[in-house]
Write a protein that holds these residues in place. Structure first.
Motif, PDB file in Angstrom:
ATOM      1  N   UNK A  27       0.833  -1.203   0.000  1.00 26.54           N
ATOM      2  CA  UNK A  27       0.000   0.000   0.000  1.00 26.54           C
ATOM      3  C   UNK A  27       0.871   1.258   0.000  1.00 26.54           C
ATOM      4  N   UNK A  28       1.943   1.223   0.760  1.00 24.98           N
ATOM      5  CA  UNK A  28       2.874   2.351   0.816  1.00 24.98           C
ATOM      6  C   UNK A  28       3.513   2.590  -0.555  1.00 24.98           C
ATOM      7  N   UNK A  29       3.975   1.518  -1.190  1.00 23.67           N
ATOM      8  CA  UNK A  29       4.558   1.622  -2.527  1.00 23.67           C
ATOM      9  C   UNK A  29       3.520   2.141  -3.516  1.00 23.67           C
ATOM     10  N   UNK A  30       2.292   1.645  -3.401  1.00 18.33           N
ATOM     11  CA  UNK A  30       1.217   2.098  -4.278  1.00 18.33           C
ATOM     12  C   UNK A  30       0.909   3.574  -4.101  1.00 18.33           C
ATOM     13  N   UNK A  31       0.891   4.027  -2.836  1.00 26.13           N
ATOM     14  CA  UNK A  31       0.585   5.444  -2.599  1.00 26.13           C
ATOM     15  C   UNK A  31       1.665   6.345  -3.205  1.00 26.13           C
ATOM     16  N   UNK A  32       2.922   5.989  -2.972  1.00 24.76           N
ATOM     17  CA  UNK A  32       4.005   6.800  -3.543  1.00 24.76           C
ATOM     18  C   UNK A  32       3.964   6.760  -5.071  1.00 24.76           C
ATOM     19  N   UNK A  33       3.661   5.597  -5.633  1.00 29.81           N
ATOM     20  CA  UNK A  33       3.540   5.487  -7.084  1.00 29.81           C
ATOM     21  C   UNK A  33       2.384   6.339  -7.592  1.00 29.81           C
ATOM     22  N   UNK A  34       1.246   6.303  -6.900  1.00 35.20           N
ATOM     23  CA  UNK A  34       0.088   7.102  -7.290  1.00 35.20           C
ATOM     24  C   UNK A  34       0.387   8.596  -7.256  1.00 35.20           C
ATOM     25  N   UNK A  35       1.093   9.035  -6.210  1.00 30.14           N
ATOM     26  CA  UNK A  35       1.491  10.449  -6.130  1.00 30.14           C
ATOM     27  C   UNK A  35       2.316  10.839  -7.357  1.00 30.14           C
ATOM     28  N   UNK A 102      -2.992 -11.699  -3.284  1.00 32.29           N
ATOM     29  CA  UNK A 102      -4.217 -10.993  -3.676  1.00 32.29           C
ATOM     30  C   UNK A 102      -4.493  -9.812  -2.769  1.00 32.29           C
ATOM     31  N   UNK A 103      -4.301 -10.009  -1.455  1.00 26.61           N
ATOM     32  CA  UNK A 103      -4.483  -8.907  -0.507  1.00 26.61           C
ATOM     33  C   UNK A 103      -3.500  -7.773  -0.803  1.00 26.61           C
ATOM     34  N   UNK A 104      -2.244  -8.136  -1.079  1.00 22.40           N
ATOM     35  CA  UNK A 104      -1.221  -7.119  -1.351  1.00 22.40           C
ATOM     36  C   UNK A 104      -1.529  -6.348  -2.629  1.00 22.40           C
ATOM     37  N   UNK A 105      -2.005  -7.038  -3.656  1.00 19.94           N
ATOM     38  CA  UNK A 105      -2.365  -6.356  -4.900  1.00 19.94           C
ATOM     39  C   UNK A 105      -3.523  -5.386  -4.658  1.00 19.94           C
ATOM     40  N   UNK A 106      -4.489  -5.826  -3.891  1.00 23.67           N
ATOM     41  CA  UNK A 106      -5.616  -4.958  -3.529  1.00 23.67           C
ATOM     42  C   UNK A 106      -5.122  -3.743  -2.737  1.00 23.67           C
ATOM     43  N   UNK A 107      -4.221  -3.973  -1.776  1.00 19.98           N
ATOM     44  CA  UNK A 107      -3.663  -2.874  -0.980  1.00 19.98           C
ATOM     45  C   UNK A 107      -2.858  -1.918  -1.858  1.00 19.98           C
ATOM     46  N   UNK A 108      -2.124  -2.464  -2.843  1.00 19.93           N
ATOM     47  CA  UNK A 108      -1.320  -1.616  -3.724  1.00 19.93           C
ATOM     48  C   UNK A 108      -2.214  -0.663  -4.507  1.00 19.93           C
ATOM     49  N   UNK A 109      -3.291  -1.181  -5.117  1.00 18.55           N
ATOM     50  CA  UNK A 109      -4.145  -0.305  -5.917  1.00 18.55           C
ATOM     51  C   UNK A 109      -4.915   0.679  -5.033  1.00 18.55           C
ATOM     52  N   UNK A 110      -5.250   0.285  -3.798  1.00 16.52           N
ATOM     53  CA  UNK A 110      -5.867   1.239  -2.873  1.00 16.52           C
ATOM     54  C   UNK A 110      -4.901   2.383  -2.585  1.00 16.52           C
ATOM     55  N   UNK A 111      -3.637   2.036  -2.319  1.00 15.04           N
ATOM     56  CA  UNK A 111      -2.621   3.049  -2.083  1.00 15.04           C
ATOM     57  C   UNK A 111      -2.415   3.934  -3.302  1.00 15.04           C
ATOM     58  N   UNK A 112      -2.375   3.319  -4.486  1.00 14.32           N
ATOM     59  CA  UNK A 112      -2.217   4.085  -5.718  1.00 14.32           C
ATOM     60  C   UNK A 112      -3.349   5.094  -5.862  1.00 14.32           C
TER      61      UNK A 112
END
Length: 189
Positions: A27-35, A102-112
Motif C-alpha cells: 500500500x505504501x509503494x502504491x501510494x508513492x507510485x500514485x502520487x 491478492x491482498x497485497x495487490x488490492x492494498x497496492x491499488x488502494x494506495x495508488x
C-alpha cells in the motif's frame, strides 16, 4: 546490500513491522507510485508528511521507516523513468500464498488511488484511459479475500498484476512530471 535487494516486499515489510508501524509495504509503494503518476514533482519532499498524515495519525515515523520511504520514493522514480519499462508494483513473491498476494495487490491499488487522488484532487480533466484505469483499480481494490490456490487463480493474478503495472506506466506517461534534465555542460574559459 544493493538498492533493489533492500526494496523487495519481504524486507520492506519486515522493516515496517519491526518498527511497529501500521503500514503495508504494498500500500505504501502504491501510494508513492500514485502520487508520482499523478504529477508529484521530483523536487518535492513532503511525501513523508503525507504518509504520516494518512497512515500514522500525523505522528512522525521512526528513522528506519523514513529511510525506507526515501528508498521506495527514489526507486519508484528510477523505475518509472527507466526506458525498459522496468517498473513493477511491490508485491509478495510467488512463493507466498495467493491470499497474501491478492491482498497485497488490492492494498497496492488502494494506495495508488489514494496517492493519485491526493495529487490530482484539483484536476478534473483526465483522459478516458486514465479514468478507466482508476475505475478498474477501484474494482481490483475490492477483490474478494476468498481466493483459491489453483492454476486459474494464479493466471488471473498474473494478468491483473501485469495490467496494474502497465496502467501505472500509462498514468505516469500522461500525468507524471519527470525531473528537468540538468545542464551538465560547463563553460570553460
Amino acid at each position: 546490500m544493493s538498492l533493489n535487494n533492500s526494496l523487495d516486499f519481504a524486507s520492506t515489510q519486515a522493516t515496517i513491522t519491526a518498527e511497529s508501524a501500521e503500514l503495508h509495504a504494498s500500500e505504501l509503494h502504491g501510494m508513492l507510485t500514485g502520487l508520482i503518476c499523478g504529477g508529484y514533482s521530483f523536487e518535492s519532499n513532503d511525501y513523508t508528511t503525507l504518509i504520516e498524515d494518512m497512515y500514522n495519525n500525523g505522528e512522525s515515523l521512526s528513522g528506519a521507516v523514513r529511510i525506507t520511504l526515501k528508498l521506495i520514493f527514489s526507486n519508484v522514480w528510477q523505475s518509472l523513468l527507466d526506458d525498459t519499462y522496468g517498473f513493477t508494483p511491490m508485491l509478495p513473491d510467488d512463493d507466498d500464498s495467493m491470499r497474501e498476494r491478492g491482498f497485497a495487490l488490492s492494498a497496492w491499488v488502494q494506495g495508488f488511488n489514494l496517492g493519485f487522488g491526493l495529487q490530482q484532487k484539483s484536476n478534473a480533466v483526465l483522459s478516458d484511459d486514465v479514468k478507466e484505469v482508476l475505475n478498474d483499480f477501484a474494482e481490483i481494490a475490492n477483490l474478494s479475500d476468498e481466493i483459491d490456490e489453483d492454476e486459474a487463480t494464479e493466471q488471473a493474478y498474473f494478468e491483473i498484476s501485469e495490467y496494474v503495472r502497465i496502467s501505472a506506466l500509462l498514468c505516469f506517461t500522461e500525468l507524471g512530471t519527470p525531473p528537468e534534465p540538468k545542464d551538465t555542460s560547463e563553460t570553460v574559459h
